[in-house]
Design an enzyme around this catalytic site. Structure first.
Site, PDB file in Angstrom:
ATOM      1  N   VAL A  25       1.047  -1.025   0.124  1.00 33.18           N
ATOM      2  CA  VAL A  25      -0.120  -0.060  -0.054  1.00 33.18           C
ATOM      3  C   VAL A  25       0.682   1.148   0.017  1.00 33.18           C
ATOM      4  O   VAL A  25       0.738   2.257  -1.040  1.00 33.18           O
ATOM      5  CB  VAL A  25      -0.945   0.058   1.196  1.00 33.18           C
ATOM      6  N   GLY A 106     -14.351  -8.165  11.869  1.00 39.70           N
ATOM      7  CA  GLY A 106     -14.714  -7.361  12.845  1.00 39.70           C
ATOM      8  C   GLY A 106     -14.042  -5.916  12.589  1.00 39.70           C
ATOM      9  O   GLY A 106     -14.695  -4.993  12.750  1.00 39.70           O
ATOM     10  N   ASP A 130      -7.871 -16.949   9.874  1.00 41.34           N
ATOM     11  CA  ASP A 130      -9.082 -17.639  10.195  1.00 41.34           C
ATOM     12  C   ASP A 130      -9.597 -18.059   8.765  1.00 41.34           C
ATOM     13  O   ASP A 130     -10.583 -18.930   8.526  1.00 41.34           O
ATOM     14  CB  ASP A 130     -10.204 -16.978  10.833  1.00 41.34           C
ATOM     15  N   ARG A 165      -0.620 -43.524  21.159  1.00 40.06           N
ATOM     16  CA  ARG A 165      -1.509 -42.466  21.894  1.00 40.06           C
ATOM     17  C   ARG A 165      -2.669 -41.958  20.650  1.00 40.06           C
ATOM     18  O   ARG A 165      -2.319 -41.911  19.722  1.00 40.06           O
ATOM     19  CB  ARG A 165      -0.872 -41.376  22.607  1.00 40.06           C
ATOM     20  N   MET A 172      -6.840 -23.079  15.964  1.00 37.19           N
ATOM     21  CA  MET A 172      -7.402 -21.491  16.019  1.00 37.19           C
ATOM     22  C   MET A 172      -8.580 -21.577  15.064  1.00 37.19           C
ATOM     23  O   MET A 172      -8.472 -22.783  14.088  1.00 37.19           O
ATOM     24  CB  MET A 172      -6.747 -20.542  15.984  1.00 37.19           C
ATOM     25  N   GLY A 173      -9.172 -20.553  14.513  1.00 37.30           N
ATOM     26  CA  GLY A 173     -10.262 -20.439  13.712  1.00 37.30           C
ATOM     27  C   GLY A 173     -11.304 -19.605  13.989  1.00 37.30           C
ATOM     28  O   GLY A 173     -12.266 -19.308  13.210  1.00 37.30           O
ATOM     29  N   ARG A 255      -0.305 -17.721  14.488  1.00 33.88           N
ATOM     30  CA  ARG A 255      -0.528 -16.505  14.307  1.00 33.88           C
ATOM     31  C   ARG A 255       0.911 -15.727  13.925  1.00 33.88           C
ATOM     32  O   ARG A 255       0.949 -14.696  13.070  1.00 33.88           O
ATOM     33  CB  ARG A 255      -0.913 -15.654  15.280  1.00 33.88           C
TER      34      ARG A 255
HETATM   35  O1  F6P Z   1      -9.178 -14.135  14.510  1.00 41.81           O
HETATM   36  C1  F6P Z   1      -7.950 -14.594  14.875  1.00 41.81           C
HETATM   37  C2  F6P Z   1      -7.777 -15.453  15.926  1.00 41.81           C
HETATM   38  O2  F6P Z   1      -6.370 -15.865  16.066  1.00 41.81           O
HETATM   39  C3  F6P Z   1      -8.746 -16.580  16.317  1.00 41.81           C
HETATM   40  O3  F6P Z   1      -8.298 -17.578  15.549  1.00 41.81           O
HETATM   41  C4  F6P Z   1      -8.621 -16.737  17.535  1.00 41.81           C
HETATM   42  O4  F6P Z   1      -9.962 -17.188  18.053  1.00 41.81           O
HETATM   43  C5  F6P Z   1      -8.437 -15.175  18.078  1.00 41.81           C
HETATM   44  O5  F6P Z   1      -7.888 -14.655  16.998  1.00 41.81           O
HETATM   45  C6  F6P Z   1      -7.650 -15.016  19.197  1.00 41.81           C
HETATM   46  O6  F6P Z   1      -7.614 -13.900  19.658  1.00 41.81           O
HETATM   47  P1  F6P Z   1      -6.689 -13.139  20.975  1.00 41.81           P
HETATM   48  O7  F6P Z   1      -5.351 -13.034  20.167  1.00 41.81           O
HETATM   49  O8  F6P Z   1      -7.152 -11.832  21.293  1.00 41.81           O
HETATM   50  O9  F6P Z   1      -6.698 -14.086  22.003  1.00 41.81           O
END
Ligand code: F6P
Length: 321
Positions: A25, A106, A130, A165, A172-173, A255
């Site tokens: 950008v 969001g 996600d 096991r 996550m997601g 992340r």
């Molecule tokens: O939206 C990305 C995400 O990593 C989701 O997968 C997870 O539920 C959420 O954010 C976790 O958020 P925080 O970092 O605020 O705990």
């Protein structure tokens, strides 16, 4: 048409490739002769006037880095009309005529409110691991996160096999099963549990017991955090199968990390398109990908709809898993 200045910000959960998108950008706007400001720490920074002009040098040495150099934050005050007014006033103070917002649904919803209430042109880029933004096949960071999950599952399989096991891997997601579904298919998991598909835990446990009776050495169950808690599932599975069961919650490791080639290239393509569109007078759109091509999606449609899990992935999992 914008000739003065635009701004770029990242918001919500960070994702690998956000830096590549912001860099694109900045460099595109400068190439077009338009000034660029960085809004630091998301909407919080917008309200606190943490807004600074960027140069080409400001975005050097970034494309390979995870996280976001602009920072990100959750901001309660932005959820109020007064908060958003404060943010709009700060943008005006710097002569900012349009804004690129990189974030999940969001964050893009926040952008749609700024556009509605302040009339400021907004272009959104879907940035979240996600992959749950409506209208696009792809979100910035989802590829890196899925690869991180696959790498972890490969390692967990080694130890699960050594001990015979059952290994539950919680990924996550948020409310979406995309990350669990793709990493589960790609790592050859035995079961994938996602919020979008019904499952029967009794049947799964009976199946596992039978497969162990026939010599199986391990079982990998990938569960999306939106479907159920890994710890809760572990207790139920251990109780029903009487087989030694462990749980591994991959958490925020998904992340971070250096973005993959796919995330770097796609984020760069999206960043360029966002800056060009904003400068040329386009607003209220989100740029994403559809079948490998960059597409624009109406911002309000994108934030007002819930993206379903790709039925093709669900079908594939039903055959292979
Ligand atoms: O939206 C990305 C995400 O990593 C989701 O997968 C997870 O539920 C959420 O954010 C976790 O958020 P925080 O970092 O605020 O705990």
């Amino acid at each position: 048409m914008i000739t003065g200045a635009i701004a770029v910000m990242t918001s919500g959960g960070d994702s690998p490739g956000m830096n590549a998108a912001a860099r694109a950008v900045v460099r595109t706007a400068l190439y077009e002769g338009v000034k660029v400001f960085g809004i630091y720490n998301g909407y919080k920074g917008m309200l606190e006037d943490d807004i600074h002009e960027l140069t080409s040098r400001s975005v050097s040495d970034l494309i390979q880095r995870g996280g976001t150099f602009l920072g990100t934050a959750r901001c309660m005050e932005f959820k109020t009309v007064e908060g958003r007014r404060k943010g709009l006033d700060n943008l005006e103070k710097h002569g900012i005529e349009g804004l690129v917002i990189i974030g999940g649904d969001g964050s893009l919803t926040g952008g749609s409110m700024l556009s509605k209430e302040g009339g400021i042109p907004i272009v959104g880029l879907p940035g979240t691991i996600d992959n749950d933004v409506w209208g696009t096949d792809y979100t910035i960071g989802c590829d890196t996160a899925a690869n991180t999950a696959v790498d972890a599952i490969n390692k967990l399989r080694d130890t699960a096999s050594a001990h015979r096991r059952i290994m539950i891997v919680e990924v996550m997601g948020h409310t979406s099963g995309w990350l669990a579904m793709t990493s589960g298919i790609a790592s050859g998991a035995e079961y994938i549990i996602v919020p979008e598909v019904k499952y029967n835990i009794d049947e799964i446990c009976e199946d596992i017991v039978e497969s162990y009776a026939h010599g199986r050495r391990y079982t990998i169950i990938v569960v999306a955090e939106g479907a159920c808690s890994g710890v809760g599932l572990k207790n139920v599975v251990q109780e029903k199968t009487k087989i030694d069961t462990r749980v591994s919650i991959l958490g925020h490791i998904q992340r971070g990390g250096s973005p993959t080639l796919e995330d770097r290239i796609k984020a760069s393509m999206l960043g360029e398109r966002a800056a060009l569109a904003l400068i040329s007078g386009v607003n209220d759109v989100v740029f994403g990908f559809d079948e490998g091509k960059v597409v624009s999606i109406n911002l309000f449609d994108s934030v007002n709809n819930k993206k379903p899990l790709d039925p093709e992935l669900v079908r594939l999992a039903s055959v292979l898993v």
